[in-house]
Motif scaffolding. Sequence first.
Motif, PDB file in Angstrom:
ATOM      1  N   GLU A   1       0.944  -1.153  -0.030  1.00  0.00           N
ATOM      2  CA  GLU A   1      -0.001   0.198  -0.012  1.00  0.00           C
ATOM      3  C   GLU A   1       1.094   1.343   0.060  1.00  0.00           C
ATOM      4  O   GLU A   1       0.672   2.135   0.802  1.00  0.00           O
ATOM      5  CB  GLU A   1      -1.108  -0.010   1.238  1.00  0.00           C
ATOM      6  N   GLU A   2       1.783   1.226  -0.936  1.00  0.00           N
ATOM      7  CA  GLU A   2       2.768   2.392  -1.077  1.00  0.00           C
ATOM      8  C   GLU A   2       3.706   2.882   0.087  1.00  0.00           C
ATOM      9  O   GLU A   2       4.088   3.651   0.311  1.00  0.00           O
ATOM     10  CB  GLU A   2       1.957   3.748  -1.425  1.00  0.00           C
ATOM     11  N   ASN A   3       3.805   1.694   1.250  1.00  0.00           N
ATOM     12  CA  ASN A   3       4.631   1.878   2.125  1.00  0.00           C
ATOM     13  C   ASN A   3       5.735   0.905   2.083  1.00  0.00           C
ATOM     14  O   ASN A   3       5.619  -0.186   1.825  1.00  0.00           O
ATOM     15  CB  ASN A   3       3.785   1.897   3.435  1.00  0.00           C
ATOM     16  N   ILE A   4       6.986   1.407   2.719  1.00  0.00           N
ATOM     17  CA  ILE A   4       8.245   0.404   2.812  1.00  0.00           C
ATOM     18  C   ILE A   4       8.407  -0.030   4.055  1.00  0.00           C
ATOM     19  O   ILE A   4       8.317   0.847   5.196  1.00  0.00           O
ATOM     20  CB  ILE A   4       9.321   1.114   2.158  1.00  0.00           C
ATOM     21  N   PHE A   5       8.457  -1.435   4.248  1.00  0.00           N
ATOM     22  CA  PHE A   5       8.756  -2.059   5.571  1.00  0.00           C
ATOM     23  C   PHE A   5      10.160  -2.715   5.376  1.00  0.00           C
ATOM     24  O   PHE A   5      10.579  -3.211   4.632  1.00  0.00           O
ATOM     25  CB  PHE A   5       7.852  -2.909   5.987  1.00  0.00           C
ATOM     26  N   LEU A   6      10.885  -2.248   6.563  1.00  0.00           N
ATOM     27  CA  LEU A   6      12.567  -2.778   6.466  1.00  0.00           C
ATOM     28  C   LEU A   6      12.702  -3.729   7.609  1.00  0.00           C
ATOM     29  O   LEU A   6      12.229  -3.370   8.765  1.00  0.00           O
ATOM     30  CB  LEU A   6      13.380  -1.509   6.274  1.00  0.00           C
TER      31      LEU A   6
END
Length: 379
Positions: free
Chosen positions: A311-316
Amino acid sequence: GQVGDKGQIVKILNKKIKSEFIVEDTKKIANVIVHFGKVKTGNFKINQQVLASVDKKNRFAIMRAHSATHLLQAALRQVLGPHVKQQGSLVEPDRLRFDFTHFKAVNEEELQRIEEKVFEKILENISVDKKSMTLDKAKKIGALAFFGEKYDKSVRIISMGDYSKEFCGGTHLDSTAQVAFFKILSEGAIAKGIRRIEALTGELAYKNINEKLLVISDLGELLKSQASNIVKSTEKILEANKQLEKNMSQLKLDIIKNNINNLIAKAKEINGTKIIIDRLNDADLSVLRSTVDFIKQKVSSFVIILAGIKEENIFLLANLSQDLMNKNLNASNLIKEVSQLVGGSGGGRSDFAQGSGKFIEKLNEALDKGLNLIEEKLR
């Protein structure tokens, strides 16, 4: 808290309007009623004879809101207790705001009872009496007066039977039935020990209720359900979606698990340590953690940086095996460096850290930087 009247002031000559002043607001300043507005046509001079008229529809809407405010205060004291005292109000055409003392949030059941009390008094068609009397007599009959205001010897009391008696100089209806509709919109805190209720009356309340009924009707058509069954139908759909999401998550994990060997195989290796860096689409932190767990079952010495996009978010996420703790590698530092490049932040322990970001177009560059930092430490 009542807003000023609107209307017009006209100069008439030979039965025709020659000049017109639109009154947009009125205020009492030093016992003089000042009219604010603009000249629409013609001009005005001192000592000319004019005809002033109030916008009756606007005033009546204000009266509905003002009389309803008195009913609301009485209902609040009846439902919540006599500690309720007015701390401020705003009375506009068919709209009101009422601030009062209360030590906790008013729950849904209490709000419903308050609204029902007000509507009950509307249906009872109680006469609204406006009388001037001495201050002492007003106090004897139990009329409510707040704010610590100073009153003249003669005061004006608005009474609605035995239900409500208040000091008030505003305009009011002749009967509670003229309020017509009453609907609470919201309740919340504005300061410690002070709550605020906003509500609608008359035409605005009717429109608000009608809009909600139209939404319910539209939902019923979409769900192929009667209005009375909309909640149950929606609950079934939500439950089905929840199960579908659960199945999709499991399917996603199965796919990742089956591809773990390929992920490990394409990883760089330095001095027996696997450097596994990859990006996964439609993956949040929970998916990234599961992927790390799969990798750890097959590799003993590793540095992992995974990026998930959803959903257009980056998780690292970064994870190091214990044998690398003495090689100046730090998962928290790695995540901070990578996160900054994608417009986010992160942190954690020396062996495990997580972060986030928003610039997807910079993700590959950020992962390359992570790889360079790892290679520098391991060589």
